[in-house]
Enzyme design. Structure first.
Site, PDB file in Angstrom:
ATOM      1  N   CYS A 151    -134.446 -37.370 -58.296  1.00 28.68           N
ATOM      2  CA  CYS A 151    -134.853 -37.514 -59.693  1.00 28.68           C
ATOM      3  C   CYS A 151    -133.718 -37.437 -60.706  1.00 28.68           C
ATOM      4  O   CYS A 151    -132.574 -37.203 -60.348  1.00 28.68           O
ATOM      5  CB  CYS A 151    -135.927 -36.500 -60.070  1.00 28.68           C
ATOM      6  SG  CYS A 151    -135.768 -34.933 -59.244  1.00 28.68           S
TER       7      CYS A 151
ATOM      8  N   GLY B 143    -135.202 -42.476 -59.811  1.00 28.88           N
ATOM      9  CA  GLY B 143    -136.561 -42.198 -59.374  1.00 28.88           C
ATOM     10  C   GLY B 143    -137.518 -43.157 -60.036  1.00 28.88           C
ATOM     11  O   GLY B 143    -137.470 -43.327 -61.257  1.00 28.88           O
TER      12      GLY B 143
ATOM     13  N   ASN C 201    -134.084 -31.264 -60.987  1.00 29.76           N
ATOM     14  CA  ASN C 201    -133.575 -32.207 -59.998  1.00 29.76           C
ATOM     15  C   ASN C 201    -132.917 -31.391 -58.910  1.00 29.76           C
ATOM     16  O   ASN C 201    -132.118 -30.516 -59.208  1.00 29.76           O
ATOM     17  CB  ASN C 201    -132.534 -33.116 -60.699  1.00 29.76           C
ATOM     18  CG  ASN C 201    -131.752 -33.971 -59.720  1.00 29.76           C
ATOM     19  OD1 ASN C 201    -132.218 -34.268 -58.636  1.00 29.76           O
ATOM     20  ND2 ASN C 201    -130.561 -34.375 -60.117  1.00 29.76           N
ATOM     21  N   GLY C 202    -133.284 -31.638 -57.652  1.00 30.71           N
ATOM     22  CA  GLY C 202    -132.655 -30.900 -56.564  1.00 30.71           C
ATOM     23  C   GLY C 202    -133.672 -30.377 -55.586  1.00 30.71           C
ATOM     24  O   GLY C 202    -134.826 -30.816 -55.572  1.00 30.71           O
TER      25      GLY C 202
ATOM     26  N   CYS D 200    -122.393 -33.260 -55.193  1.00 35.81           N
ATOM     27  CA  CYS D 200    -122.796 -34.199 -54.142  1.00 35.81           C
ATOM     28  C   CYS D 200    -121.888 -35.443 -54.133  1.00 35.81           C
ATOM     29  O   CYS D 200    -121.854 -36.201 -55.103  1.00 35.81           O
ATOM     30  CB  CYS D 200    -124.238 -34.624 -54.409  1.00 35.81           C
ATOM     31  SG  CYS D 200    -124.815 -35.985 -53.399  1.00 35.81           S
TER      32      CYS D 200
ATOM     33  N   TYR E 198    -122.899 -43.692 -53.868  1.00 29.62           N
ATOM     34  CA  TYR E 198    -124.070 -44.558 -53.852  1.00 29.62           C
ATOM     35  C   TYR E 198    -125.053 -44.400 -55.002  1.00 29.62           C
ATOM     36  O   TYR E 198    -125.511 -45.388 -55.570  1.00 29.62           O
ATOM     37  CB  TYR E 198    -124.801 -44.315 -52.519  1.00 29.62           C
ATOM     38  CG  TYR E 198    -126.123 -44.996 -52.384  1.00 29.62           C
ATOM     39  CD1 TYR E 198    -126.201 -46.365 -52.174  1.00 29.62           C
ATOM     40  CD2 TYR E 198    -127.300 -44.263 -52.463  1.00 29.62           C
ATOM     41  CE1 TYR E 198    -127.430 -46.994 -52.054  1.00 29.62           C
ATOM     42  CE2 TYR E 198    -128.531 -44.887 -52.341  1.00 29.62           C
ATOM     43  CZ  TYR E 198    -128.588 -46.247 -52.140  1.00 29.62           C
ATOM     44  OH  TYR E 198    -129.790 -46.856 -52.023  1.00 29.62           O
TER      45      TYR E 198
ATOM     46  N   SER F 234    -124.307 -51.423 -55.306  1.00 27.67           N
ATOM     47  CA  SER F 234    -123.462 -50.227 -55.309  1.00 27.67           C
ATOM     48  C   SER F 234    -122.169 -50.385 -54.516  1.00 27.67           C
ATOM     49  O   SER F 234    -121.270 -49.559 -54.632  1.00 27.67           O
ATOM     50  CB  SER F 234    -124.256 -49.025 -54.790  1.00 27.67           C
ATOM     51  OG  SER F 234    -124.814 -49.337 -53.542  1.00 27.67           O
TER      52      SER F 234
ATOM     53  N   ASP G 243    -119.795 -52.113 -47.377  1.00 29.36           N
ATOM     54  CA  ASP G 243    -121.036 -51.457 -47.798  1.00 29.36           C
ATOM     55  C   ASP G 243    -120.721 -49.988 -48.075  1.00 29.36           C
ATOM     56  O   ASP G 243    -119.718 -49.464 -47.589  1.00 29.36           O
ATOM     57  CB  ASP G 243    -122.117 -51.603 -46.711  1.00 29.36           C
ATOM     58  CG  ASP G 243    -123.527 -51.448 -47.286  1.00 29.36           C
ATOM     59  OD1 ASP G 243    -123.668 -51.092 -48.469  1.00 29.36           O
ATOM     60  OD2 ASP G 243    -124.496 -51.687 -46.528  1.00 29.36           O
ATOM     61  N   ASP G 244    -121.585 -49.330 -48.865  1.00 30.78           N
ATOM     62  CA  ASP G 244    -121.263 -47.954 -49.226  1.00 30.78           C
ATOM     63  C   ASP G 244    -121.590 -46.958 -48.130  1.00 30.78           C
ATOM     64  O   ASP G 244    -120.952 -45.923 -48.013  1.00 30.78           O
ATOM     65  CB  ASP G 244    -121.996 -47.564 -50.524  1.00 30.78           C
ATOM     66  CG  ASP G 244    -123.442 -47.971 -50.483  1.00 30.78           C
ATOM     67  OD1 ASP G 244    -124.207 -47.376 -49.705  1.00 30.78           O
ATOM     68  OD2 ASP G 244    -123.819 -48.907 -51.215  1.00 30.78           O
TER      69      ASP G 244
ATOM     70  N   CYS H  99    -129.795 -34.061 -45.511  1.00 32.63           N
ATOM     71  CA  CYS H  99    -129.453 -33.347 -46.751  1.00 32.63           C
ATOM     72  C   CYS H  99    -130.582 -32.386 -47.091  1.00 32.63           C
ATOM     73  O   CYS H  99    -131.751 -32.752 -47.049  1.00 32.63           O
ATOM     74  CB  CYS H  99    -129.282 -34.346 -47.894  1.00 32.63           C
ATOM     75  SG  CYS H  99    -129.015 -33.528 -49.492  1.00 32.63           S
TER      76      CYS H  99
ATOM     77  N   CYS I 215    -119.455 -31.825 -52.141  1.00 37.27           N
ATOM     78  CA  CYS I 215    -120.215 -31.575 -50.909  1.00 37.27           C
ATOM     79  C   CYS I 215    -120.087 -32.806 -50.024  1.00 37.27           C
ATOM     80  O   CYS I 215    -120.192 -33.934 -50.503  1.00 37.27           O
ATOM     81  CB  CYS I 215    -121.685 -31.346 -51.255  1.00 37.27           C
ATOM     82  SG  CYS I 215    -122.763 -31.236 -49.799  1.00 37.27           S
TER      83      CYS I 215
ATOM     84  N   CYS J 172    -123.606 -33.997 -45.415  1.00 41.66           N
ATOM     85  CA  CYS J 172    -124.323 -34.985 -44.587  1.00 41.66           C
ATOM     86  C   CYS J 172    -123.356 -35.727 -43.659  1.00 41.66           C
ATOM     87  O   CYS J 172    -123.775 -36.329 -42.681  1.00 41.66           O
ATOM     88  CB  CYS J 172    -125.146 -35.952 -45.443  1.00 41.66           C
ATOM     89  SG  CYS J 172    -124.264 -36.637 -46.822  1.00 41.66           S
TER      90      CYS J 172
HETATM   91  S1  SF4 Z   1    -125.563 -33.204 -48.002  1.00 43.75           S
HETATM   92 FE1  SF4 Z   1    -124.814 -35.253 -48.630  1.00 43.75          FE
HETATM   93  S2  SF4 Z   1    -126.442 -36.117 -49.913  1.00 43.75           S
HETATM   94 FE2  SF4 Z   1    -126.801 -33.893 -49.754  1.00 43.75          FE
HETATM   95  S3  SF4 Z   1    -125.779 -32.967 -51.539  1.00 43.75           S
HETATM   96 FE3  SF4 Z   1    -124.294 -32.919 -49.850  1.00 43.75          FE
HETATM   97  S4  SF4 Z   1    -123.159 -34.866 -50.038  1.00 43.75           S
HETATM   98 FE4  SF4 Z   1    -125.001 -35.060 -51.280  1.00 43.75          FE
END
Ligand code: SF4
Length: 470
Positions: A12, A38, A112-113, A246, A252, A293, A355-356, A392, A447, A450
């Protein structure tokens, strides 16, 4: 790439404004700019100093709001939200902002989150007699605030925030105050801007540009901002930790015209493309990006290698939304409807397709096939992020681990599955370098969980990965 066919979805977008006579209208425009975050629901709550006015609904911002609503949404302050629905979490009642009314101190919340300890907190609240009427984490935050027993709402919010863990950027509006806060690691983006004397807040700065606001700064990790008739006050509800914004926002999700943590998204993607070219060069005739993207990264790849960038793939913007189609076969049909390879550009050429990211691999396989059917002699796939191997827990739908093609296949196996002549991913070091560069990690760190599996917060056995609609 297109979120609904890739299998990556943002949860979101948040917008808030204080001190503007057309607060609802500004929020409406702000939500328009955040629509890519969203598409399942949208809502606005305003305050005129005496009561909260709400309008929300299921659908796109344009579907939910008509001119009539703005005669009712009076007030000098507003919060707004666009939502991507989770499975079982769709429907009107979960569309934000959520409003909790009482004789005094009504409040509206939008966030958001994703909270990693939501399950435990829900059980605790229910055991104490709270009745939760939605499946949203937002309601958990509201109940924690209501139950904290502190008379001052500011203290109640601080106390509630100290109990929740995970990723969150939130706004809370009462009749006479606006509160804005960000999790201690700043996992989700949230910026502050000014529009004349008004304060504005948005998940992405593209919302500021649309309404003519100027960027001031980022909301700091662990910061709680209060705005009321006495002005703007800020405090830390907890000590900030090293920022882990993130990285997928840069890769993306965010719009290329947004700046996140003072770095333009398009510029960061170009750097990712350049890094990728350094790490995995290839001899080819033309570079193309998967719209939209991946175009920035493709331009970066082209500039670094000297291989000309061309529009080898075109997106058809006026087809229906494919994510409502249930089967894999129909989803693939959706890809065909949405993307076309440009025969005049790729025929007889060795093509680098940038591609991303790759999630399930289905989309990449289909695009490689499109390019080959249009006459490309070779298709070299270059991915401007590392392989996504882990889910994630912070509000992004990256699919479950089992669905992630890179969780159980080597790069060579993925290459074979998608039918490419070669395949390479950007390294985690290359991604970090593209975003953090020589900036302070404490302020600009990202972060990458993922990709790496190194989650920046605790993950509990009962931490729920939001199950998204597909
Ligand atoms: S795990 Fe990946 S998608 Fe989730 S917050 Fe971390 S970098 Fe972003």
């Amino acid at each position: 790439m297109l979120a609904e066919i890739k299998g990556l979805n943002e949860e979101c977008g948040v917008f808030a404004i204080w001190g503007h006579e057309k607060a609802a209208e500004m929020t409406y425009y702000g939500l328009h700019a955040l629509q890519h975050r969203g598409q399942e629901g949208a809502g606005i709550v305003t305050t005129d100093g005496k009561k909260l006015n709400l309008h929300k609904g299921v659908g796109l911002v344009n579907d939910v709001f008509s001119e009539d609503e703005f005669t009712r949404l009076k007030g000098h302050a507003a919060i707004g939200h666009v939502r991507y629905a989770t499975q079982g979490g769709g429907g009107y009642e979960n569309v934000q902002p959520l409003v909790f009314r009482s004789q005094k101190n009504s409040m509206a919340l939008a966030h958001n989150g994703n909270l990693v300890n939501a399950h435990a907190l829900k059980s605790q609240l229910e055991a104490q007699g709270s009745i939760l009427s939605t499946t949203s984490d937002t309601e958990v935050i509201a109940h924690l605030i209501k139950r904290s027993g502190n008379v001052q709402i500011e203290e109640a919010i601080s106390s509630a925030l100290s109990m929740i863990k995970g990723a969150y950027a939130f706004s809370i509006l009462t009749e006479d105050q606006l509160f804005i806060g960000l999790d201690p690691r700043g996992l989700r983006p949230l910026s502050i801007g000014r529009l004349g004397d008004a304060y504005v807040f948005a998940s992405e700065t593209c919302a500021f540009d649309l309404i003519g606001a100027t960027y001031e700064r980022e909301v700091r990790p662990g910061e709680l901002i209060v705005i009321d008739n006495d002005g703007f006050r800020t405090s830390q509800f907890t000590s900030p930790l090293q920022r882990t914004l993130c990285s997928m926002e840069y890769v993306y999700f965010s719009r290329p015209d947004s700046d996140l943590n003072e770095l333009n998204v398009h510029a960061s993607r170009k750097t990712m493309g350049k890094q990728l070219a350094d790490e995995a060069p290839v001899i080819a005739d033309v570079v193309t990006g998967v719209p939209d993207s991946s175009i920035s990264a493709a331009i970066g790849f082209s500039e670094a290698t000297g291989i000309p960038y061309e529009l080898g793939l075109i997106k058809n913007r006026y087809v229906g939304r494919t994510f409502i189609q249930p089967s894999q076969e129909l989803r693939e049909q959706g890809v065909k409807m949405k993307l076309s390879a440009v025969r005049g550009i790729v025929e007889g050429k060795r093509v680098v397709m940038v591609d991303d990211s790759i999630v399930r691999g289905t989309t990449s396989r289909r695009i490689v096939r499109l390019l080959k059917e249009a006459g490309a002699t070779e298709v070299h796939v270059r991915i401007a992020s590392p392989p996504i191997q882990n889910p994630c827990y912070y509000g992004i739908d990256t699919s479950t681990k089992g669905e992630l093609i890179a969780s159980s296949n080597s790069v060579e196996e993925i290459r074979e599955i998608i039918g490419a002549d070669s395949l390479a991913f950007l390294s985690t070091e290359g991604l970090e370098e593209s975003i953090v560069a020589d900036r302070d990690m404490n302020v600009h760190g990202v972060c990458q969980a993922c990709f790496t599996g190194n989650y920046p917060t605790e993950i509990y056995p009962d931490t729920v990965i939001p199950a998204y609609k597909d």
